[in-house]
Design a protein around this motif. Structure first.
Motif, mmCIF file in Angstrom:
data_model
loop_
_atom_site.group_PDB
_atom_site.id
_atom_site.type_symbol
_atom_site.label_atom_id
_atom_site.label_comp_id
_atom_site.label_asym_id
_atom_site.label_seq_id
_atom_site.Cartn_x
_atom_site.Cartn_y
_atom_site.Cartn_z
ATOM 1 N N THR A 164 0.680 -1.337 0.095
ATOM 2 C CA THR A 164 0.067 0.084 -0.056
ATOM 3 C C THR A 164 0.831 1.124 0.101
ATOM 4 O O THR A 164 0.379 2.382 -0.124
ATOM 5 C CB THR A 164 -0.731 -0.006 1.282
ATOM 6 N N SER A 218 -2.747 -4.159 8.641
ATOM 7 C CA SER A 218 -2.741 -3.320 7.378
ATOM 8 C C SER A 218 -3.302 -4.092 6.463
ATOM 9 O O SER A 218 -3.762 -3.434 5.385
ATOM 10 C CB SER A 218 -1.385 -2.765 6.899
ATOM 11 N N ASP A 271 -7.826 -5.459 4.184
ATOM 12 C CA ASP A 271 -7.561 -4.542 3.098
ATOM 13 C C ASP A 271 -8.517 -5.001 1.945
ATOM 14 O O ASP A 271 -8.512 -6.135 1.493
ATOM 15 C CB ASP A 271 -6.169 -4.681 2.687
#
Length: 200
Positions: free
Chosen positions: A63, A103, A107
């Motif tokens: 990302t 994270s 996603d």
């Protein structure tokens, strides 16, 4: 004539020799996904090297344009997860490390990418703390899978229909999962084997 600078150049040196001998055939395109911070270094570099030596072209996604490993390495990524398309790759490999929990577990872009890859029966793989990403995407229902032996992570697998097994590497259909950093080489070799490039 091929020369290398120092021990840190070992991978590049080996690949240069393969190129000079014209024995590298880029028959497969693989996307490796890392967390932007705190990915597990060896879980990226060991499988990546094995894939490349056996003739795969590896693209790294995250990302961010730069990802930081738990053990101090810095990886310049090639593509954003949001820009990756399943049709461009023969397999998707998600690297573990504590960073994936916050994270990548939720996603949406990665989840959609994995679902698209699964529809096309592409190889999908995850190691260490990353297999719950597959579980949350609905890809592990009634499948065997392994991961780092951490109770909260294992609960994520089982509540999403996976059958957890404590093995180094597990293959279930088009899905490959690895247990922990110590399994990185075995995991990488199994990826090559499933892609039918081992020994190319």
């Amino acid at each position: 004539m091929v020369t290398g600078k120092n021990p840190a150049a070992s991978k590049s040196f080996g690949l240069a020799i393969c190129n000079a001998l014209k024995i590298r055939k880029f028959s497969k395109n693989i996307l490796m996904v890392v967390a932007p911070i705190d990915f597990e270094d060896v879980e990226l570099y060991a499988p990546k090297t094995l894939l490349e030596i056996n003739g795969a072209n590896v693209t790294v996604a995250s990302t961010t344009t730069t990802a930081l490993g738990l053990n101090g390495s810095t990886c310049t990524t090639d593509i954003m997860i949001s820009d990756a398309k399943a049709t461009d790759y023969d397999g998707i490999v998600i690297v573990g490390g504590t960073g994936v929990i916050g994270s990548l577990w939720d996603d949406k872009d990665l989840r959609n990418l994995l679902k698209d890859a699964d529809k096309e029966k592409k190889m999908i793989a995850a190691i260490c703390a990353a297999p719950p990403i597959l579980a949350r995407a609905g890809l592990l229902k009634n499948r065997k899978a392994t991961m780092f032996p951490w109770s909260d992570g294992i609960k994520e697998l089982t509540k999403n229909g996976a059958n957890y097994v404590d093995q180094e590497v597990v293959v279930s259909g088009n899905i490959v999962t690895g247990r922990n950093p110590d399994a990185s080489v075995a995991f990488g070799l199994k990826l090559c084997e499933e892609l039918k490039i081992l020994g190319n």
